[in-house]
Design an enzyme around this catalytic site. Sequence first.
Site, PDB file in Angstrom:
ATOM      1  CG  HIS A 138      -6.885   2.075  16.542  1.00  0.00           C
ATOM      2  ND1 HIS A 138      -6.475   3.163  17.253  1.00  0.00           N
ATOM      3  CD2 HIS A 138      -6.913   2.468  15.243  1.00  0.00           C
ATOM      4  CE1 HIS A 138      -6.272   4.172  16.422  1.00  0.00           C
ATOM      5  NE2 HIS A 138      -6.535   3.771  15.196  1.00  0.00           N
TER       6      HIS A 138
ATOM      7  CG  ASN B  88      -8.096   1.541  11.267  1.00  0.00           C
ATOM      8  OD1 ASN B  88      -7.800   0.918  12.281  1.00  0.00           O
ATOM      9  ND2 ASN B  88      -7.835   2.837  11.107  1.00  0.00           N
TER      10      ASN B  88
ATOM     11  N   GLY C 199      -0.014   4.436  -0.221  1.00  0.00           N
ATOM     12  CA  GLY C 199      -0.759   5.666   0.074  1.00  0.00           C
ATOM     13  C   GLY C 199       0.046   6.574   0.985  1.00  0.00           C
TER      14      GLY C 199
ATOM     15  N   GLY D 257       0.856  -1.194   0.000  1.00  0.00           N
ATOM     16  CA  GLY D 257       0.000   0.000   0.000  1.00  0.00           C
ATOM     17  C   GLY D 257       0.882   1.230   0.000  1.00  0.00           C
TER      18      GLY D 257
HETATM   19  C1  LAC Z   1      -6.353   7.082  13.316  1.00  0.00           C
HETATM   20  C2  LAC Z   1      -6.714   6.142  12.233  1.00  0.00           C
HETATM   21  C3  LAC Z   1      -5.554   5.905  11.351  1.00  0.00           C
HETATM   22  O1  LAC Z   1      -6.557   6.765  14.481  1.00  0.00           O
HETATM   23  O2  LAC Z   1      -7.210   4.951  12.742  1.00  0.00           O
HETATM   24  O3  LAC Z   1      -5.854   8.169  12.978  1.00  0.00           O
END
Ligand code: LAC
Length: 314
Positions: free
Chosen positions: A175, A120, A14, A12
């Site tokens: 997360h 994610n 990006g 990736g």
């Molecule tokens: C953040 C995304 C990348 O927390 O999950 O900025």
Amino acid sequence: VENRVYKISIIGAGRIGGTIAHLAALKNLGHIVLFDIDEGLAQGKALDLSHSLATDTIIGTHSYQDITDSDVVIVTAGTARTPGVTSRDALCEANVAVMRSVAEAIKSYTPSAFVIVITNPVDVMTYVMHKFAELNRNMVLGMSGILDTSRYNYFLSQALGVSPKAVQGIVLGGHGDDMVPLPRLTTVGGVPLMEVLNQKGLDEHALTQVIEKTRYGGTTILNLLKTSAFYAPASGAVEMLEAYLHDQKKILPCSVCLNGEYDVRDVCVGVPVVIGQTGVEGVIELELNEMEQMNFKKSAQSVEMMVKSIGWTS
Ligand code: LAC
């Protein structure tokens, strides 16, 4: 031992992939393969980086064969959030498909690599990578705890009027919005945070605000930039990369597949791990109080539910 030139593949190209390539090249961590299904993007960034650093150690490609025998593979491929997409979980279905094909490539071309997942929802993607690529759990980690902790340290430092470097925070869990910052175990210049808050005359409310800013740190940047954060996520991945390649035995909060630690099994979620030359060399089990343990379990359960929702049965 350190004379070998390492091979680092980034899947990736990006903003995060490009920034990781830049940081890794600046730190001379090894030869870099920047892969993207968009050949122009990978080749364009690789050329620009090569010119910027006067190096011939970065290539851009859209052929998975070029990742053969990598020491480390960092996976950033997939869709990121756009403004309005409040939850990272909404990306799940599309990115599971991406993860499956990347996992196939890793299995075919570089099955012994240390794999760092950034895509994610990262805890779910780490799990999917662990299973599909058939990696040992010590060889696959998700990057998010370093990012969430860096945000927590920053917002706390601003509330306290000290350098972000003076704050040693810990953020556990997935997360997502139910991540688990641990003020009780946070220190500021070696002093327990609760003492520092008292000295400064700050109350629970100030701490609650810091925690809220941490939880929504990614969304705040997303709304400002109209695209996801990338400098800090890239820095987190490079810290893990360096810890592995240089056998640093650093303790970093990362998403790892738990095997009974914290009373959680077969779920990838953020906890402190020791990273050295064999990958994850240990999982640090912090003594949590009842409330912290409950919040951690809740966070792990939401990751588990999402894994179930994509129909994975192990
Ligand atoms: C953040 C995304 C990348 O927390 O999950 O900025």
